[in-house]
Design an enzyme around this catalytic site. Structure first.
Site, short mmCIF file in Angstrom:
data_model
loop_
_atom_site.label_atom_id
_atom_site.label_comp_id
_atom_site.label_asym_id
_atom_site.label_seq_id
_atom_site.Cartn_x
_atom_site.Cartn_y
_atom_site.Cartn_z
N GLU A 1 0.87 -1.18 0.00
CA GLU A 1 0.00 0.00 0.00
C GLU A 1 0.90 1.22 0.00
OE1 GLU A 1 -2.92 -0.43 3.13
OE2 GLU A 1 -3.08 1.74 3.25
N ASP B 1 -4.66 10.24 10.00
CA ASP B 1 -3.34 9.72 10.31
C ASP B 1 -2.70 10.35 11.54
OD1 ASP B 1 -2.71 7.72 8.27
OD2 ASP B 1 -3.02 9.38 6.87
#
Lengths: 396, 257
Positions: free
Chosen positions: B46, B57
């Protein structure tokens, strides 16, 4: 543009092509909870009663609509000042925080988080949290904490915990990111009080509704003073756009009222240091809604600049992006220098030192023809917090 | 057949998906790290598209993104770096990013180029399912790019079923209410959630991500899904030592018995 055009949010959370709820799955349950409940809660008579009671007895509403005689004479017009600067905490921000804390209580939330740039929304949030005895965490960019020290201390005195946003440019957009991250980590017991008409649906709509008390009052106050409930023009400054949304709200569908939004051009729209989103921005997605924002061709959000910390935001609420696209509102870019002079002018003509955000709206009088018109300017906040900026600028 | 489906045909258990940020730690590292991951035995790669405001995040991935952006990374450059991807890398490659850079790149062009360079799927956490179905699904399908959806402990059962319906490849099962890189052991509450989803017998495979950082958490997660995803822990490894050998021993420490 047709007079039947509706500028309110549609059932999917869009204003024209702008708006929506572009949030990660982690936040969607919170957003759905708000979407499903906000209108029902806000329309309850018990909610309305408490909201209006607090606006009257705690905030000090209705705020005056004052006919500025000397200014009117200067511009040969009837200029009314909507005195949001007289609200408790010194700006319109508290209208929204009162509304949202009542909403949070109705949703049985225990804790409040908020972002703040200059500190005004943070102070307004810390204030209502103290009022309701709720735990309060405010995210503020580390750079802004240094620039706006007195507001940091005000929030602490009010009992809020201040957390420095250390990511990215360490200013308002990063404080917003941190607040959203906090909400992801604490999804069930926390309500996020967003301070402007930005963010995922339903925030732009619910903040606009809480702020709409401004134009609701303008209507009856104008009716009392001049025998009709609308002016020819309403002028307000726009960063994210909450005071403008409130001042425009009840006139959005009345095409006889011209709407004018003053954006912060910083050092000028042909200069890199600017925050005039409708002039320099392009369509994109920021903080959960599709809107106009300042970004690189690669889609990275750029850091805006304005002398006014409250207008120093790289985006604009989706309602305003739609008002711009549809030409329902006229957008004016005002530089730092023009705004500062307008702030001094208002001080000298009417004895009111405005917030520098508000000074941007005042400056519009120099830019467009208003002779013989009835004009309402939304004085969104008072200038006490900006004294250092006035002093550093020094040309008075 | 999409390479993601091929992986799950061959391997029903212990599928390891590793995330890293494009252009990190050095701007030209993207392809080298992808190759090193495949050589080390990873099943799916990924690659993160750096973004200035990544709200899902934590600090580790934020810092790596900012680092890459400061070095001049962009989605355009990433597509150029991936031009020769399929000369060297055979396993599925997924791009993970936020919707705004993709929209500025041009959504159709993005899908076209993904197909051209051999990208198999995309994870865009801030693209809601409703918008996906109404606006984007057709284009994704036209170019054979899988859009991977997330579910979390807060996602309602009804919505999990809808997401299962709209999903291809796998469902990204977020392990807890958190942003990426939150370090914690797997709690009973999480196990209840994993088991609850397991009992739903979804038609699409599941990989568990967020908070998976080492062999112990990987093994644990693998009991409840086809495999797991490691992101922040690998970024921390790259920060310390990003040589091919270091990558190989990091992956080995997770998959070796």
């Amino acid at each position: 543009m047709t007079s039947q055009e509706n500028y309110k949010v549609n059932s999917n959370g869009y204003y024209g092509k702008y708006g929506g709820a572009y949030v990660p799955e982690m936040l969607l349950p919170n957003i759905f909870e708000l979407q499903e409940n906000y209108l029902e809660i806000m329309n309850k008579s018990s909610f309305k009663k408490e909201f209006h009671y607090l606006l009257r007895d705690y905030v000090g509403r209705p705020t005056p609509l004052y006919l500025a005689h000397r200014m009117s004479e200067k511009y040969q017009a009837q200029i009314f000042l909507k005195r949001e600067d007289l609200c408790h905490t010194g700006a319109h921000k508290v209208n929204n925080t009162i509304g949202q804390i009542l909403l949070a209580k109705s949703l049985h939330k225990k804790k409040i988080i908020a972002e703040t740039g200059a500190g005004q929304h943070g102070v307004a949030t810390a204030t209502v949290c103290a009022l309701m005895g709720m735990e309060c965490i405010i995210y503020m960019g580390a750079v802004d904490m240094v620039r706006q020290r007195p507001n940091v201390e005000r929030m602490k005195i009010l009992g809020a915990e201040i957390r420095a946003a250390q990511s990215g440019s360490k200013t308002l957009k990063d404080a917003t990111n941190e607040a959203m991250r906090h909400w992801i980590n604490h999804p069930t017991d926390t309500h996020y009080i967003i301070g402007s008409v930005v963010g995922p649906h339903p925030y732009p709509d619910l903040v606009a509704r809480f702020q709409s008390v401004i134009s609701e009052e303008i209507k009856f106050q104008l009716n009392e003073q001049i025998g009709r409930d609308y002016p020819d023009m309403v002028i307000a400054c726009v960063g994210g756009g909450s005071n403008a949304a409130g001042a425009f709200y009840h006139y959005l569908d009345r095409s006889e009222v011209q709407l004018v939004a003053a954006e912060a051009a910083g050092l000028g729209i042909d200069h890199k240091k600017s925050a005039a989103t409708t002039f320099l921005g392009t369509e994109g997605i920021l903080h959960g809604s599709k809107t106009l924002l300042m970004q690189t061709p690669d889609g990275q959000v750029t850091e805006p600049y304005s002398i006014s910390a409250g207008l120093d935001y790289p985006g604009i609420g989706p309602l305003h992006a739609h008002l711009f696209d549809s030409e329902r509102a006229f957008f004016c870019a005002v530089t730092d220098e023009e705004a500062m002079h307008a702030g001094i002018a208002l001080s000298r003509l009417e004895g009111i030192i405005p917030a520098i955000e508000t000074a941007h709206a005042i400056s519009v009088l120099e830019k467009i023809e208003i002779k013989d018109k009835v004009v309402v300017i939304n004085v969104s906040g008072r200038g006490d917090k900006d004294l250092d900026t006035y002093i550093t600028w020094g040309k008075y | 057949m999409n390479r993601i489906n091929e992986v799950f045909l061959k391997k029903k258990k212990r599928v390891l998906n590793i995330y890293f940020t494009a252009g990190y730690p050095k701007i030209d590292d993207t392809l080298r790290i992808a190759r090193a991951l495949e050589a080390a035995g990873v099943d799916i790669i990924e690659i993160g598209i750096p973004y200035s405001d990544p709200i899902a995040d934590g600090p580790t991935i934020q810092d790596s993104s900012q680092n890459a952006l400061d070095a001049g990374m962009s989605l355009k450059l990433l597509m150029r770096q991936l031009q020769d991807l399929r000369k060297y890398v055979n396993i599925p490659v997924i791009l993970m990013g936020y919707i705004n850079p993709v929209l500025q790149y041009g959504f159709t062009e993005f899908c076209q180029n993904c197909k051209k360079v051999g990208i198999d799927g995309v994870i865009l956490p801030d693209l809601p399912m409703q918008e996906y179905i109404e606006i984007y699904q057709q284009t994704f399908e036209k170019y054979g790019i899988y859009n991977i959806f997330l579910i979390t402990p807060q996602t309602s059962k009804q919505r999990v079923l809808q997401i299962n319906e709209a999903s291809k490849g796998f469902i990204y099962m977020v392990s807890s209410a958190s942003i990426t890189g939150a370090k914690q052991e797997i709690s009973q509450e999480q196990i209840d959630y994993f088991e609850c989803i397991q009992k739903m017998n979804l038609s699409v495979e599941r990989l568990i991500g967020f908070g998976i950082s080492n062999k112990e958490t990987f093994d644990n997660a693998c009991q409840y899904a086809s495999g797991a995803i490691i992101g922040s822990a690998f970024i921390n490894q790259l920060k310390k030592n990003n040589s091919d050998e270091a990558i190989s021993s990091f992956v080995g420490s997770i998959i070796n018995p």
